[in-house]
Design a protein around this motif. Structure first.
Motif, PDB file in Angstrom:
ATOM      1  N   GLN A 162       0.837  -1.188   0.000  1.00 30.32           N
ATOM      2  CA  GLN A 162       0.000   0.000   0.000  1.00 30.32           C
ATOM      3  C   GLN A 162       0.878   1.245   0.000  1.00 30.32           C
ATOM      4  O   GLN A 162       1.931   1.295   0.635  1.00 30.32           O
ATOM      5  CB  GLN A 162      -0.895   0.014   1.241  1.00 30.32           C
ATOM      6  N   THR A 163       0.463   2.239  -0.754  1.00 35.37           N
ATOM      7  CA  THR A 163       1.191   3.498  -0.789  1.00 35.37           C
ATOM      8  C   THR A 163       0.664   4.400   0.327  1.00 35.37           C
ATOM      9  O   THR A 163      -0.500   4.306   0.730  1.00 35.37           O
ATOM     10  CB  THR A 163       1.013   4.199  -2.155  1.00 35.37           C
ATOM     11  N   PHE A 164       1.539   5.246   0.817  1.00 39.45           N
ATOM     12  CA  PHE A 164       1.161   6.152   1.908  1.00 39.45           C
ATOM     13  C   PHE A 164       1.482   7.575   1.477  1.00 39.45           C
ATOM     14  O   PHE A 164       2.612   7.885   1.094  1.00 39.45           O
ATOM     15  CB  PHE A 164       1.929   5.789   3.185  1.00 39.45           C
ATOM     16  N   ASN A 165       0.482   8.427   1.519  1.00 39.24           N
ATOM     17  CA  ASN A 165       0.696   9.832   1.215  1.00 39.24           C
ATOM     18  C   ASN A 165       1.187  10.556   2.466  1.00 39.24           C
ATOM     19  O   ASN A 165       0.665  10.349   3.560  1.00 39.24           O
ATOM     20  CB  ASN A 165      -0.607  10.475   0.725  1.00 39.24           C
ATOM     21  N   THR A 166       2.209  11.373   2.289  1.00 42.69           N
ATOM     22  CA  THR A 166       2.758  12.114   3.412  1.00 42.69           C
ATOM     23  C   THR A 166       1.672  12.940   4.094  1.00 42.69           C
ATOM     24  O   THR A 166       0.904  13.644   3.440  1.00 42.69           O
ATOM     25  CB  THR A 166       3.882  13.050   2.935  1.00 42.69           C
ATOM     26  N   GLN A 167       1.613  12.851   5.413  1.00 40.02           N
ATOM     27  CA  GLN A 167       0.646  13.608   6.202  1.00 40.02           C
ATOM     28  C   GLN A 167       1.364  14.700   6.989  1.00 40.02           C
ATOM     29  O   GLN A 167       2.407  14.454   7.587  1.00 40.02           O
ATOM     30  CB  GLN A 167      -0.095  12.685   7.184  1.00 40.02           C
ATOM     31  N   THR A 168       0.788  15.890   6.966  1.00 40.36           N
ATOM     32  CA  THR A 168       1.306  16.974   7.786  1.00 40.36           C
ATOM     33  C   THR A 168       0.484  17.034   9.066  1.00 40.36           C
ATOM     34  O   THR A 168      -0.698  17.374   9.034  1.00 40.36           O
ATOM     35  CB  THR A 168       1.238  18.319   7.035  1.00 40.36           C
ATOM     36  N   GLY A 175      15.226  21.370  10.123  1.00 42.54           N
ATOM     37  CA  GLY A 175      16.363  20.501   9.852  1.00 42.54           C
ATOM     38  C   GLY A 175      16.443  19.309  10.794  1.00 42.54           C
ATOM     39  O   GLY A 175      17.466  18.630  10.859  1.00 42.54           O
ATOM     40  N   THR A 176      15.363  19.064  11.542  1.00 45.85           N
ATOM     41  CA  THR A 176      15.327  17.960  12.493  1.00 45.85           C
ATOM     42  C   THR A 176      14.339  16.900  12.021  1.00 45.85           C
ATOM     43  O   THR A 176      13.256  17.231  11.531  1.00 45.85           O
ATOM     44  CB  THR A 176      14.908  18.458  13.895  1.00 45.85           C
ATOM     45  N   SER A 177      14.712  15.654  12.149  1.00 44.16           N
ATOM     46  CA  SER A 177      13.815  14.559  11.763  1.00 44.16           C
ATOM     47  C   SER A 177      13.874  13.444  12.798  1.00 44.16           C
ATOM     48  O   SER A 177      14.843  13.319  13.550  1.00 44.16           O
ATOM     49  CB  SER A 177      14.186  14.010  10.379  1.00 44.16           C
ATOM     50  N   LEU A 178      12.818  12.661  12.844  1.00 37.36           N
ATOM     51  CA  LEU A 178      12.723  11.497  13.719  1.00 37.36           C
ATOM     52  C   LEU A 178      12.505  10.290  12.819  1.00 37.36           C
ATOM     53  O   LEU A 178      11.401  10.071  12.313  1.00 37.36           O
ATOM     54  CB  LEU A 178      11.575  11.659  14.713  1.00 37.36           C
ATOM     55  N   GLY A 179      13.561   9.514  12.622  1.00 38.37           N
ATOM     56  CA  GLY A 179      13.464   8.430  11.659  1.00 38.37           C
ATOM     57  C   GLY A 179      13.128   9.008  10.291  1.00 38.37           C
ATOM     58  O   GLY A 179      13.757   9.958   9.826  1.00 38.37           O
ATOM     59  N   PRO A 180      12.079   8.489   9.643  1.00 36.17           N
ATOM     60  CA  PRO A 180      11.698   9.024   8.326  1.00 36.17           C
ATOM     61  C   PRO A 180      10.842  10.285   8.402  1.00 36.17           C
ATOM     62  O   PRO A 180      10.576  10.921   7.375  1.00 36.17           O
ATOM     63  CB  PRO A 180      10.896   7.866   7.720  1.00 36.17           C
ATOM     64  N   HIS A 181      10.418  10.662   9.590  1.00 36.91           N
ATOM     65  CA  HIS A 181       9.473  11.763   9.761  1.00 36.91           C
ATOM     66  C   HIS A 181      10.223  13.084   9.969  1.00 36.91           C
ATOM     67  O   HIS A 181      11.138  13.162  10.793  1.00 36.91           O
ATOM     68  CB  HIS A 181       8.534  11.482  10.931  1.00 36.91           C
ATOM     69  N   ILE A 182       9.792  14.113   9.255  1.00 40.65           N
ATOM     70  CA  ILE A 182      10.518  15.383   9.233  1.00 40.65           C
ATOM     71  C   ILE A 182       9.674  16.475   9.887  1.00 40.65           C
ATOM     72  O   ILE A 182       8.485  16.622   9.589  1.00 40.65           O
ATOM     73  CB  ILE A 182      10.847  15.785   7.774  1.00 40.65           C
ATOM     74  N   ALA A 220       4.687  13.304   8.460  1.00 44.30           N
ATOM     75  CA  ALA A 220       4.802  11.847   8.594  1.00 44.30           C
ATOM     76  C   ALA A 220       4.946  11.207   7.216  1.00 44.30           C
ATOM     77  O   ALA A 220       4.100  11.393   6.344  1.00 44.30           O
ATOM     78  CB  ALA A 220       3.585  11.298   9.324  1.00 44.30           C
ATOM     79  N   GLN A 221       6.027  10.446   7.036  1.00 48.74           N
ATOM     80  CA  GLN A 221       6.284   9.785   5.754  1.00 48.74           C
ATOM     81  C   GLN A 221       5.673   8.384   5.692  1.00 48.74           C
ATOM     82  O   GLN A 221       5.681   7.747   4.643  1.00 48.74           O
ATOM     83  CB  GLN A 221       7.801   9.684   5.534  1.00 48.74           C
ATOM     84  N   SER A 222       5.180   7.924   6.834  1.00 49.10           N
ATOM     85  CA  SER A 222       4.512   6.621   6.897  1.00 49.10           C
ATOM     86  C   SER A 222       3.485   6.696   8.016  1.00 49.10           C
ATOM     87  O   SER A 222       3.371   7.719   8.699  1.00 49.10           O
ATOM     88  CB  SER A 222       5.534   5.500   7.168  1.00 49.10           C
TER      89      SER A 222
END
Length: 353
Positions: A3-9, A266-273, A321-323
């Motif tokens: 399944q594809t996941f669209n980035t959520q803000t 410029g900070t991210s948590l795993g894949p999430h920016i 969120a990238q996932s």
């Protein structure tokens, strides 16, 4: 088929209210005064719990679990070091320099412990944060680079600032997933060069003002009465204070907005920016009205001012969120459960006020 996941803000939300926080603030203030500062540790826990519990992301809140006794221990250490320094300085200036050197040498270790304490006692959806920065890196970030910045007359202050933020953000984690910090020194230099330009303009404005009033005094001084001369000096001083106050209300919000946007974007948590879009003119208005409110109420507007500023800054931040965030959090909880819950070092404490 995946399944594809669209980035959520996912924006941060803050539900704190000035009236609610005022009641906490006034009780904290009264008990701190009555206990000669001892209650300040418990006051800090109550304050942080209010702000954390009114901050949410994706409809879930944060929490703070700090032990007031550990905070009090850290503050007693900090106060003891300051008393030792001032007592040594009053007794012998040379001994004061030695005490200052000792204070500077121990400070990075204290900051590292404080960061560990703060992150370990912060949680989101029941899962604790953590901090893995080493003492050695703390000495580089909080002692070596600031000293280099000082001895280069501020030319490398931007590098020192970048190193501090890289240490704080790059060594933090949520569960077992680490944060990362991806802002190079050049971005900080850009902000600091603009800040330097603003400061130079301020100095020029003050110098011109002094020149104008100095010229007036030279031209008209012979025919001016003492009362008029005193009035002219008073006007000059008031104008200079006005310029510096305007600079604080203009340059301060600009710098705060630029740094927050730079650091968090410029900070991210795993894949999430993370992202931040604070605007300087909005902060200027908040700073100005907060200053006026605090001035007119003899300080009683302070809790309302804190709520206004926190609400604006938090609600102009988001997590991209990238996932699926639920899947990410579930994975973190399983990972921590498999390793066992981290136990904070008994010697960790918080020195921040």
């Amino acid at each position: 088929m995946s399944q594809t996941f669209n980035t959520q803000t996912l924006p941060f939300q803050f539900s704190g209210k000035g009236g609610e926080y005022f009641r906490i603030w006034i009780v904290n203030l009264a008990l701190t005064i009555l206990t000669l500062g001892i209650y300040s540790a418990w006051a800090k826990v109550r304050r942080l719990q209010y702000f954390y519990r009114n901050t949410s992301l994706a409809n879930h809140g944060f929490d703070y679990h700090g032990d007031p006794k550990a905070i009090l221990k850290g503050r007693l250490i900090g106060v003891a070091l300051l008393v030792l320094y001032y007592a040594s300085e009053s007794f012998d200036p040379t001994l004061g320099l030695v005490a200052f050197a000792v204070l500077m040498l121990v400070m990075p270790w204290l900051v590292q412990r404080s960061l560990r304490f703060k992150l370990h006692n912060s949680s989101y959806r029941g899962l604790r944060f953590g901090f893995d920065g080493t003492v050695g890196d703390a000495y580089k970030a909080f002692l070596l680079w600031p000293v280099i910045g000082y001895f280069t007359l501020g030319l490398l202050a931007a590098v020192a600032h970048q190193r501090i933020k890289a240490y704080q953000h790059g060594n933090s984690r949520y569960g077992s997933e680490g944060f990362s910090f991806n802002v190079r020194e050049g971005k900080f230099f850009g902000i600091y060069f603009k800040l330097l330009g603003m400061v130079i303009l301020l100095i020029i404005a003050v110098a011109l003002l002094a020149g104008v009033f100095g010229g007036m005094a030279a031209v008209f001084g012979g025919g001016m009465s003492e009362e008029r001369k005193i009035a002219a000096i008073g006007i000059a001083i008031a104008a200079a204070i006005g310029i510096y106050l305007a600079a604080f209300l203009l340059i301060g919000p600009w710098f705060a907005a630029r740094i927050q946007n730079l650091v968090w974007s410029g900070t991210s948590l795993g894949p999430h920016i993370f992202s931040s879009n604070v605007r300087a003119r909005d902060l200027f208005w908040i700073y100005l009205t907060n200053f006026i409110g605090i001035l007119l109420t003899l300080g009683l507007f302070k809790p309302f001012a804190d709520i206004r500023l926190a609400k604006y800054r938090l609600e102009h931040m988001a997590l991209n969120a990238q996932s699926s965030l639920d899947e990410f959090l579930a994975g973190q909880q399983q990972s921590i459960s498999a390793m066992g819950e981290e136990t904070a070092d008994v010697f960790d404490f918080d020195i921040a006020f």
